[in-house]
Design a protein around this motif. Structure first.
Motif, PDB file in Angstrom:
ATOM      1  N   ARG A 173     -14.634 -28.423  -9.511  1.00  0.00           N
ATOM      2  CA  ARG A 173     -15.054 -29.527 -10.400  1.00  0.00           C
ATOM      3  C   ARG A 173     -16.494 -29.944 -10.083  1.00  0.00           C
ATOM      4  O   ARG A 173     -17.265 -30.286 -10.997  1.00  0.00           O
ATOM      5  CB  ARG A 173     -14.105 -30.714 -10.247  1.00  0.00           C
ATOM      6  CG  ARG A 173     -12.780 -30.521 -10.990  1.00  0.00           C
ATOM      7  CD  ARG A 173     -12.112 -31.860 -11.271  1.00  0.00           C
ATOM      8  NE  ARG A 173     -10.952 -31.692 -12.144  1.00  0.00           N
ATOM      9  CZ  ARG A 173      -9.681 -31.741 -11.737  1.00  0.00           C
ATOM     10  NH1 ARG A 173      -9.422 -31.954 -10.455  1.00  0.00           N
ATOM     11  NH2 ARG A 173      -8.698 -31.586 -12.593  1.00  0.00           N
ATOM     12  N   VAL A 222     -18.789 -27.423 -11.789  1.00  0.00           N
ATOM     13  CA  VAL A 222     -18.877 -27.671 -13.230  1.00  0.00           C
ATOM     14  C   VAL A 222     -19.752 -28.894 -13.507  1.00  0.00           C
ATOM     15  O   VAL A 222     -20.589 -28.890 -14.420  1.00  0.00           O
ATOM     16  CB  VAL A 222     -17.471 -27.858 -13.823  1.00  0.00           C
ATOM     17  CG1 VAL A 222     -17.555 -28.310 -15.283  1.00  0.00           C
ATOM     18  CG2 VAL A 222     -16.680 -26.563 -13.712  1.00  0.00           C
ATOM     19  N   ARG A 223     -19.580 -29.931 -12.711  1.00  0.00           N
ATOM     20  CA  ARG A 223     -20.375 -31.157 -12.886  1.00  0.00           C
ATOM     21  C   ARG A 223     -21.857 -30.888 -12.601  1.00  0.00           C
ATOM     22  O   ARG A 223     -22.736 -31.325 -13.361  1.00  0.00           O
ATOM     23  CB  ARG A 223     -19.829 -32.238 -11.951  1.00  0.00           C
ATOM     24  CG  ARG A 223     -20.474 -33.606 -12.134  1.00  0.00           C
ATOM     25  CD  ARG A 223     -19.734 -34.674 -11.345  1.00  0.00           C
ATOM     26  NE  ARG A 223     -19.723 -34.398  -9.903  1.00  0.00           N
ATOM     27  CZ  ARG A 223     -18.649 -34.027  -9.221  1.00  0.00           C
ATOM     28  NH1 ARG A 223     -17.482 -33.863  -9.836  1.00  0.00           N
ATOM     29  NH2 ARG A 223     -18.712 -33.813  -7.916  1.00  0.00           N
ATOM     30  N   VAL A 259     -22.092 -28.816 -17.538  1.00  0.00           N
ATOM     31  CA  VAL A 259     -21.372 -28.206 -18.651  1.00  0.00           C
ATOM     32  C   VAL A 259     -20.997 -29.267 -19.677  1.00  0.00           C
ATOM     33  O   VAL A 259     -20.452 -30.316 -19.332  1.00  0.00           O
ATOM     34  CB  VAL A 259     -20.103 -27.475 -18.155  1.00  0.00           C
ATOM     35  CG1 VAL A 259     -19.293 -26.938 -19.339  1.00  0.00           C
ATOM     36  CG2 VAL A 259     -20.486 -26.336 -17.219  1.00  0.00           C
ATOM     37  N   ARG A 260     -21.303 -28.978 -20.951  1.00  0.00           N
ATOM     38  CA  ARG A 260     -21.058 -29.927 -22.035  1.00  0.00           C
ATOM     39  C   ARG A 260     -19.889 -29.474 -22.910  1.00  0.00           C
ATOM     40  O   ARG A 260     -19.534 -28.291 -22.916  1.00  0.00           O
ATOM     41  CB  ARG A 260     -22.319 -30.064 -22.885  1.00  0.00           C
ATOM     42  CG  ARG A 260     -23.555 -30.495 -22.116  1.00  0.00           C
ATOM     43  CD  ARG A 260     -24.699 -30.793 -23.074  1.00  0.00           C
ATOM     44  NE  ARG A 260     -25.115 -29.615 -23.829  1.00  0.00           N
ATOM     45  CZ  ARG A 260     -26.273 -28.981 -23.650  1.00  0.00           C
ATOM     46  NH1 ARG A 260     -27.121 -29.401 -22.715  1.00  0.00           N
ATOM     47  NH2 ARG A 260     -26.578 -27.928 -24.387  1.00  0.00           N
ATOM     48  N   PRO A 261     -19.305 -30.381 -23.672  1.00  0.00           N
ATOM     49  CA  PRO A 261     -18.159 -30.029 -24.522  1.00  0.00           C
ATOM     50  C   PRO A 261     -18.462 -28.972 -25.574  1.00  0.00           C
ATOM     51  O   PRO A 261     -17.543 -28.328 -26.078  1.00  0.00           O
ATOM     52  CB  PRO A 261     -17.790 -31.368 -25.186  1.00  0.00           C
ATOM     53  CG  PRO A 261     -18.299 -32.413 -24.258  1.00  0.00           C
ATOM     54  CD  PRO A 261     -19.557 -31.844 -23.679  1.00  0.00           C
ATOM     55  N   ALA A 306     -11.414 -24.864 -14.377  1.00  0.00           N
ATOM     56  CA  ALA A 306     -12.276 -26.053 -14.365  1.00  0.00           C
ATOM     57  C   ALA A 306     -13.296 -26.005 -15.491  1.00  0.00           C
ATOM     58  O   ALA A 306     -13.623 -27.036 -16.102  1.00  0.00           O
ATOM     59  CB  ALA A 306     -12.977 -26.171 -13.018  1.00  0.00           C
ATOM     60  N   GLU A 352     -11.744 -26.960 -18.806  1.00  0.00           N
ATOM     61  CA  GLU A 352     -11.579 -28.412 -18.946  1.00  0.00           C
ATOM     62  C   GLU A 352     -12.798 -29.051 -19.594  1.00  0.00           C
ATOM     63  O   GLU A 352     -12.681 -30.072 -20.281  1.00  0.00           O
ATOM     64  CB  GLU A 352     -11.375 -29.055 -17.569  1.00  0.00           C
ATOM     65  CG  GLU A 352     -10.012 -28.902 -16.970  1.00  0.00           C
ATOM     66  CD  GLU A 352      -9.860 -29.714 -15.692  1.00  0.00           C
ATOM     67  OE1 GLU A 352      -8.723 -30.061 -15.342  1.00  0.00           O
ATOM     68  OE2 GLU A 352     -10.887 -30.005 -15.032  1.00  0.00           O
ATOM     69  N   ALA A 353     -13.966 -28.450 -19.365  1.00  0.00           N
ATOM     70  CA  ALA A 353     -15.218 -29.119 -19.749  1.00  0.00           C
ATOM     71  C   ALA A 353     -15.945 -28.486 -20.930  1.00  0.00           C
ATOM     72  O   ALA A 353     -16.653 -29.180 -21.664  1.00  0.00           O
ATOM     73  CB  ALA A 353     -16.165 -29.146 -18.549  1.00  0.00           C
ATOM     74  N   ALA A 354     -15.815 -27.160 -21.106  1.00  0.00           N
ATOM     75  CA  ALA A 354     -16.607 -26.436 -22.106  1.00  0.00           C
ATOM     76  C   ALA A 354     -15.819 -26.212 -23.393  1.00  0.00           C
ATOM     77  O   ALA A 354     -14.597 -26.393 -23.444  1.00  0.00           O
ATOM     78  CB  ALA A 354     -17.056 -25.099 -21.533  1.00  0.00           C
ATOM     79  N   ARG A 362      -5.702 -24.686 -23.988  1.00  0.00           N
ATOM     80  CA  ARG A 362      -7.075 -24.170 -23.969  1.00  0.00           C
ATOM     81  C   ARG A 362      -7.119 -22.642 -23.974  1.00  0.00           C
ATOM     82  O   ARG A 362      -8.203 -22.058 -23.993  1.00  0.00           O
ATOM     83  CB  ARG A 362      -7.787 -24.680 -22.698  1.00  0.00           C
ATOM     84  CG  ARG A 362      -7.867 -26.190 -22.591  1.00  0.00           C
ATOM     85  CD  ARG A 362      -8.752 -26.776 -23.664  1.00  0.00           C
ATOM     86  NE  ARG A 362     -10.132 -26.373 -23.476  1.00  0.00           N
ATOM     87  CZ  ARG A 362     -11.038 -26.311 -24.455  1.00  0.00           C
ATOM     88  NH1 ARG A 362     -10.698 -26.606 -25.698  1.00  0.00           N
ATOM     89  NH2 ARG A 362     -12.271 -25.940 -24.203  1.00  0.00           N
TER      90      ARG A 362
END
Length: 313
Positions: free
Chosen positions: A42, A45-46, A50-52, A69, A72-74, A101
């Motif tokens: 995480r 990724v932070r 990483v953006r939606p 991970a 969850e974010a991309a 996902r």
């Protein structure tokens, strides 16, 4: 995301259970060290930002720790995996742990160095725990092949991270530093300890952030021509550029003439130059004698310089 998917990331017990079920034993040959800590993936990724709406490509997903991970974010994640067993198992892991996902995940079963295209929308980000033994060539290949990758965050051996992010004048500044800087602004983005991996490596790891330049350095020379100067300069990094570039230019006097034309001291060394200065040297390369070129071409494939260059890359 469902309640069950809130705990979808893999922990130490999950990793070992998956590996045992697949009969997987991490190999040094492929530089496999699996991340077993959910907080670490995480954090990666932070740090990668990483953006939606990102389409992320991941190289070497292994058992899927970072992949989950990223999902969850991309918006989408495409993983490139060379290992037959790992590539075969990863889609099922995604489906089992993050079913909502799974439709946003794609797998490319291939050697990353051979990848020429990716399924789905063009990637906007590269995030990966790169195998230590091929980290630099894989990174440079992906940046060259996929110009839509705007942001990159890779986890590599700490020593490699230092070399990638080094600036001119630093003792570890070399071929990886210059070539990475051709594509992007590069910086260290953190350190990763050994205990978050299974098996624990013998070295620490580092995070490297690369933000792609709006355009490569302005030059009339091609990337290949500039990189040829870089390779020659660092193949004999202890020598002055006049001596180190003699083979590239055709002779030491020709190298000196090119350096002077580029506004670079012939007594300078490669470790002092920026990528823009290497580009100026490439632009100033003198015309070469064709007979001499033919003689050099017959022996160029197995020169000591090439071996040294491979070691530095």
């Amino acid at each position: 995301m469902s309640t069950t998917e809130s705990d979808a990331l893999l922990g130490p017990a999950d990793i070992r259970e998956l590996a045992a079920a697949l009969g997987v034993r991490p190999t040094k040959q492929r530089g496999q060290n699996f991340v077993i800590d959910a907080n670490t993936v995480r954090r990666i990724v932070r740090t990668a930002g990483v953006r939606p709406d990102d389409v992320v490509v991941e190289v070497g997903p292994g058992l899927g720790s970072l992949t989950l991970a990223l999902l969850e974010a991309a918006d989408r994640v495409t993983a490139v995996e060379i290992d037959d067993v790992l590539a075969g198992a990863l889609p099922a892991t995604i489906e089992a742990r993050m079913p909502s996902r799974a439709g946003h995940f794609s797998l490319v079963h291939s050697d990353a160095m051979r990848v020429r295209e990716l399924p789905g929308p063009a990637p906007t980000a590269l995030v990966a725990n790169l195998p230590y033994n091929v980290a630099v060539p894989v990174l440079l290949h992906m940046l060259e092949r996929f110009p839509t990758i705007e942001r990159t965050l890779v986890m590599v051996q700490a020593e490699v991270a230092d070399r990638l992010a080094a600036v001119p004048g630093n003792k570890v500044y070399g071929v990886p530093s210059v070539k990475a800087n051709w594509y992007a602004e590069v910086k260290r983005a953190g350190s990763i300890g050994r205990t978050v991996f299974w098996p624990a490596p013998n070295v620490d790891s580092g995070l490297v952030s690369l933000v792609r330049r709006a355009a490569p350095p302005r030059t009339t020379a091609s990337r290949t021509e500039v990189f040829a100067v870089v390779d020659a300069a660092f193949a004999q990094r202890r020598k002055t550029l006049r001596a180190a570039l003699a083979g590239w230019a055709g002779s030491a006097p020709a190298a000196e003439a090119a350096l002077v034309a580029a506004g670079i001291s012939p007594q300078a060394r490669g470790e002092a130059l920026t990528v823009e200065e290497f580009a100026r040297i490439a632009e100033a390369k003198p015309a070469r004698d064709e007979k001499r070129d033919e003689k050099l071409d017959r022996t160029s494939d197995e020169t000591p310089d090439d071996k040294a260059r491979e070691a530095d890359a």
